[in-house]
Write a protein that holds these residues in place. Sequence first.
Motif, PDB file in Angstrom:
ATOM      1  N   GLN A  84      31.988  33.868  52.971  1.00 42.22           N
ATOM      2  CA  GLN A  84      31.739  33.454  51.591  1.00 42.22           C
ATOM      3  C   GLN A  84      32.407  34.388  50.587  1.00 42.22           C
ATOM      4  OE1 GLN A  84      27.572  33.148  50.722  1.00 42.22           O
ATOM      5  NE2 GLN A  84      27.905  32.932  48.526  1.00 42.22           N
ATOM      6  N   TRP A  85      32.398  35.682  50.861  1.00 44.52           N
ATOM      7  CA  TRP A  85      32.961  36.649  49.931  1.00 44.52           C
ATOM      8  C   TRP A  85      34.424  36.971  50.234  1.00 44.52           C
ATOM      9  CZ3 TRP A  85      28.614  40.893  49.373  1.00 44.52           C
ATOM     10  CH2 TRP A  85      27.529  40.334  48.714  1.00 44.52           C
ATOM     11  N   ASP A 111      31.389  37.626  40.628  1.00 39.34           N
ATOM     12  CA  ASP A 111      30.128  37.977  39.969  1.00 39.34           C
ATOM     13  C   ASP A 111      29.019  38.164  41.002  1.00 39.34           C
ATOM     14  OD1 ASP A 111      31.279  37.907  37.461  1.00 39.34           O
ATOM     15  OD2 ASP A 111      30.626  35.857  37.015  1.00 39.34           O
ATOM     16  N   GLU A 112      29.005  37.314  42.033  1.00 32.26           N
ATOM     17  CA  GLU A 112      27.971  37.408  43.072  1.00 32.26           C
ATOM     18  C   GLU A 112      28.037  38.757  43.799  1.00 32.26           C
ATOM     19  OE1 GLU A 112      26.462  35.092  47.104  1.00 32.26           O
ATOM     20  OE2 GLU A 112      28.222  34.359  46.046  1.00 32.26           O
ATOM     21  N   ILE A 113      29.237  39.184  44.125  1.00 30.67           N
ATOM     22  CA  ILE A 113      29.406  40.471  44.809  1.00 30.67           C
ATOM     23  C   ILE A 113      29.003  41.612  43.871  1.00 30.67           C
ATOM     24  CG2 ILE A 113      31.083  42.044  45.853  1.00 30.67           C
ATOM     25  CD1 ILE A 113      32.716  39.457  46.601  1.00 30.67           C
ATOM     26  N   ALA A 114      29.456  41.566  42.629  1.00 35.43           N
ATOM     27  CA  ALA A 114      29.122  42.606  41.658  1.00 35.43           C
ATOM     28  C   ALA A 114      27.613  42.684  41.440  1.00 35.43           C
ATOM     29  CB  ALA A 114      29.848  42.351  40.339  1.00 35.43           C
ATOM     30  N   ASP A 115      26.952  41.522  41.381  1.00 39.87           N
ATOM     31  CA  ASP A 115      25.492  41.510  41.202  1.00 39.87           C
ATOM     32  C   ASP A 115      24.798  42.161  42.394  1.00 39.87           C
ATOM     33  OD1 ASP A 115      25.785  40.245  38.774  1.00 39.87           O
ATOM     34  OD2 ASP A 115      25.284  38.237  39.528  1.00 39.87           O
ATOM     35  N   TRP A 116      25.280  41.888  43.611  1.00 40.30           N
ATOM     36  CA  TRP A 116      24.673  42.502  44.795  1.00 40.30           C
ATOM     37  C   TRP A 116      24.913  44.013  44.799  1.00 40.30           C
ATOM     38  CZ3 TRP A 116      26.918  44.868  49.224  1.00 40.30           C
ATOM     39  CH2 TRP A 116      25.969  45.233  50.192  1.00 40.30           C
ATOM     40  N   VAL A 125      27.676  51.503  48.853  1.00 42.67           N
ATOM     41  CA  VAL A 125      28.691  50.537  49.272  1.00 42.67           C
ATOM     42  C   VAL A 125      29.928  50.713  48.407  1.00 42.67           C
ATOM     43  CG1 VAL A 125      29.254  48.090  49.563  1.00 42.67           C
ATOM     44  CG2 VAL A 125      26.901  48.879  49.945  1.00 42.67           C
ATOM     45  N   GLY A 126      31.068  50.822  49.074  1.00 41.47           N
ATOM     46  CA  GLY A 126      32.336  50.924  48.373  1.00 41.47           C
ATOM     47  C   GLY A 126      33.158  49.671  48.606  1.00 41.47           C
ATOM     48  N   LEU A 127      33.842  49.221  47.581  1.00 46.64           N
ATOM     49  CA  LEU A 127      34.712  48.053  47.689  1.00 46.64           C
ATOM     50  C   LEU A 127      36.155  48.509  47.578  1.00 46.64           C
ATOM     51  CD1 LEU A 127      32.773  45.593  45.348  1.00 46.64           C
ATOM     52  CD2 LEU A 127      32.581  45.844  47.832  1.00 46.64           C
ATOM     53  N   GLU A 128      36.991  47.971  48.456  1.00 49.14           N
ATOM     54  CA  GLU A 128      38.405  48.316  48.449  1.00 49.14           C
ATOM     55  C   GLU A 128      39.229  47.038  48.405  1.00 49.14           C
ATOM     56  OE1 GLU A 128      39.203  50.615  51.922  1.00 49.14           O
ATOM     57  OE2 GLU A 128      38.200  52.388  51.129  1.00 49.14           O
TER      58      GLU A 128
END
Length: 138
Positions: A84-85, A111-116, A125-128
């Motif tokens: 999904q992401w 937005d869904e990922i940022a909200d989580w 949690v780090g996003l790359e």
Amino acid sequence: MNESQVDNLDLHLGDLEDTGAAVTTVIFRPSDDQAVLVVAVTDIAAVEAQLRSQLPDRLCVVPSRWTRAQLDQAQEHLLASWDQWGIYGSGPRCDEQAQATMTATLVRVTDEIADWIDTQPDGLVGLEPCLAPRRAGS
């Protein structure tokens, strides 16, 4: 890493990882011929009792920022949201202080990922990005 020889360290962790007392175990090399086991922990006394006699001069114990459960829950959520992401890769990373974080590699942050991410403790949690612009002249 239950009973093993890691590089030139002989050690037995027992159930420290299973109980969550030891969150991360990492070998640091202060020099080419020296290895030090650095353990991020939630239970200093349990880790010291199990490992100090085995590695009297080669053990560094640091408090963990997260519990094993927090890291596992973040990883489970990332795995459940994989398709999904649009996650391309995910897993634990360890920084120079032996602190683990969960990292997810993805194309874009919705937005869904940022909200989580906002519901997670800062830094857990780090996003790359999996895509990056080319540098000029490359």
